[in-house]
Design a protein around this motif. Structure first.
Motif, PDB file in Angstrom:
ATOM      1  N   UNK A  26      -8.892   5.798  10.976  1.00  0.00           N
ATOM      2  CA  UNK A  26      -7.975   6.728  10.362  1.00  0.00           C
ATOM      3  C   UNK A  26      -8.630   7.469   9.198  1.00  0.00           C
ATOM      4  N   UNK A  27      -9.397   6.739   8.395  1.00  0.00           N
ATOM      5  CA  UNK A  27      -9.995   7.373   7.224  1.00  0.00           C
ATOM      6  C   UNK A  27     -10.908   8.527   7.633  1.00  0.00           C
ATOM      7  N   UNK A  28     -11.740   8.307   8.637  1.00  0.00           N
ATOM      8  CA  UNK A  28     -12.666   9.347   9.075  1.00  0.00           C
ATOM      9  C   UNK A  28     -11.951  10.564   9.631  1.00  0.00           C
ATOM     10  N   UNK A  29     -10.736  10.386  10.113  1.00  0.00           N
ATOM     11  CA  UNK A  29      -9.972  11.478  10.714  1.00  0.00           C
ATOM     12  C   UNK A  29      -8.736  11.826   9.889  1.00  0.00           C
ATOM     13  N   UNK A  30      -8.767  11.505   8.594  1.00  0.00           N
ATOM     14  CA  UNK A  30      -7.585  11.727   7.750  1.00  0.00           C
ATOM     15  C   UNK A  30      -7.168  13.189   7.692  1.00  0.00           C
ATOM     16  N   UNK A  31      -8.088  14.099   7.900  1.00  0.00           N
ATOM     17  CA  UNK A  31      -7.733  15.529   7.891  1.00  0.00           C
ATOM     18  C   UNK A  31      -6.844  15.892   9.079  1.00  0.00           C
ATOM     19  N   UNK A  32      -6.829  15.036  10.095  1.00  0.00           N
ATOM     20  CA  UNK A  32      -5.993  15.285  11.270  1.00  0.00           C
ATOM     21  C   UNK A  32      -4.533  14.886  11.046  1.00  0.00           C
ATOM     22  N   UNK A  33      -4.255  14.224   9.933  1.00  0.00           N
ATOM     23  CA  UNK A  33      -2.907  13.758   9.627  1.00  0.00           C
ATOM     24  C   UNK A  33      -2.290  14.650   8.552  1.00  0.00           C
ATOM     25  N   UNK A  53      -0.125  13.721   6.413  1.00  0.00           N
ATOM     26  CA  UNK A  53      -0.056  12.911   5.197  1.00  0.00           C
ATOM     27  C   UNK A  53      -0.740  11.574   5.472  1.00  0.00           C
ATOM     28  N   UNK A  54      -2.064  11.517   5.330  1.00  0.00           N
ATOM     29  CA  UNK A  54      -2.777  10.284   5.670  1.00  0.00           C
ATOM     30  C   UNK A  54      -2.341   9.078   4.840  1.00  0.00           C
ATOM     31  N   UNK A  55      -1.938   9.290   3.606  1.00  0.00           N
ATOM     32  CA  UNK A  55      -1.491   8.146   2.799  1.00  0.00           C
ATOM     33  C   UNK A  55      -0.160   7.588   3.305  1.00  0.00           C
ATOM     34  N   UNK A  56       0.657   8.412   3.934  1.00  0.00           N
ATOM     35  CA  UNK A  56       1.878   7.907   4.565  1.00  0.00           C
ATOM     36  C   UNK A  56       1.513   6.999   5.739  1.00  0.00           C
ATOM     37  N   UNK A  57       0.480   7.381   6.462  1.00  0.00           N
ATOM     38  CA  UNK A  57       0.018   6.556   7.576  1.00  0.00           C
ATOM     39  C   UNK A  57      -0.488   5.213   7.056  1.00  0.00           C
ATOM     40  N   UNK A  58      -1.183   5.219   5.917  1.00  0.00           N
ATOM     41  CA  UNK A  58      -1.616   3.971   5.288  1.00  0.00           C
ATOM     42  C   UNK A  58      -0.396   3.115   4.970  1.00  0.00           C
ATOM     43  N   UNK A  59       0.657   3.725   4.440  1.00  0.00           N
ATOM     44  CA  UNK A  59       1.873   2.992   4.107  1.00  0.00           C
ATOM     45  C   UNK A  59       2.495   2.368   5.345  1.00  0.00           C
ATOM     46  N   UNK A  60       2.462   3.079   6.456  1.00  0.00           N
ATOM     47  CA  UNK A  60       3.012   2.546   7.702  1.00  0.00           C
ATOM     48  C   UNK A  60       2.191   1.362   8.194  1.00  0.00           C
ATOM     49  N   UNK A  61       0.880   1.479   8.127  1.00  0.00           N
ATOM     50  CA  UNK A  61       0.007   0.372   8.545  1.00  0.00           C
ATOM     51  C   UNK A  61       0.211  -0.824   7.617  1.00  0.00           C
ATOM     52  N   UNK A  62       0.336  -0.556   6.339  1.00  0.00           N
ATOM     53  CA  UNK A  62       0.586  -1.602   5.348  1.00  0.00           C
ATOM     54  C   UNK A  62       1.833  -2.394   5.736  1.00  0.00           C
ATOM     55  N   UNK A 117     -11.535   4.383   0.589  1.00  0.00           N
ATOM     56  CA  UNK A 117     -12.938   4.447   1.030  1.00  0.00           C
ATOM     57  C   UNK A 117     -13.710   3.206   0.580  1.00  0.00           C
ATOM     58  N   UNK A 118     -13.559   2.803  -0.675  1.00  0.00           N
ATOM     59  CA  UNK A 118     -14.252   1.602  -1.185  1.00  0.00           C
ATOM     60  C   UNK A 118     -13.827   0.354  -0.427  1.00  0.00           C
ATOM     61  N   UNK A 119     -12.527   0.254  -0.149  1.00  0.00           N
ATOM     62  CA  UNK A 119     -12.043  -0.891   0.622  1.00  0.00           C
ATOM     63  C   UNK A 119     -12.738  -0.944   1.989  1.00  0.00           C
ATOM     64  N   UNK A 120     -12.816   0.189   2.656  1.00  0.00           N
ATOM     65  CA  UNK A 120     -13.441   0.228   3.978  1.00  0.00           C
ATOM     66  C   UNK A 120     -14.926  -0.129   3.906  1.00  0.00           C
ATOM     67  N   UNK A 121     -15.612   0.349   2.887  1.00  0.00           N
ATOM     68  CA  UNK A 121     -17.024   0.022   2.717  1.00  0.00           C
ATOM     69  C   UNK A 121     -17.205  -1.479   2.491  1.00  0.00           C
TER      70      UNK A 121
END
Length: 71
Positions: A1-8, A10-19, A57-61
């Motif tokens: 998701x992070x690499x393709x966040x421009x395709x969303x 609201x990518x942070x909303x997607x993070x909230x859903x995954x959370x 990004x730091x979390x993913x790294x």
């Protein structure tokens, strides 16, 4: 998701859903918008969200060594 966040829209909303879907893992809470933070307000929504993207990004790294791609 992070690499393709421009395709969303609201990518942070997607993070909230995954959370939510993953049962609120503490490791993800640091880059969930609605979670309390000890970080100071940066003065604009854009700046604060940019910081969340950096935390994501730091979390993913840091977590990348824990996972191996499936083949």
């Amino acid at each position: 998701m992070f690499e393709h966040r421009a395709d969303y829209a609201d990518p942070l909303q997607t993070v909230e859903e995954v959370y939510t879907d993953f049962g609120y893992p503490p490791r993800i809470a640091a880059f969930v918008r609605y979670m309390p933070s000890d970080d100071p307000d940066l003065g604009s929504r854009e700046s604060n969200e940019r910081r969340l993207h950096e935390k994501w990004k730091r979390y993913l790294e840091e977590a990348s060594g824990e996972y191996t791609p499936s083949t």
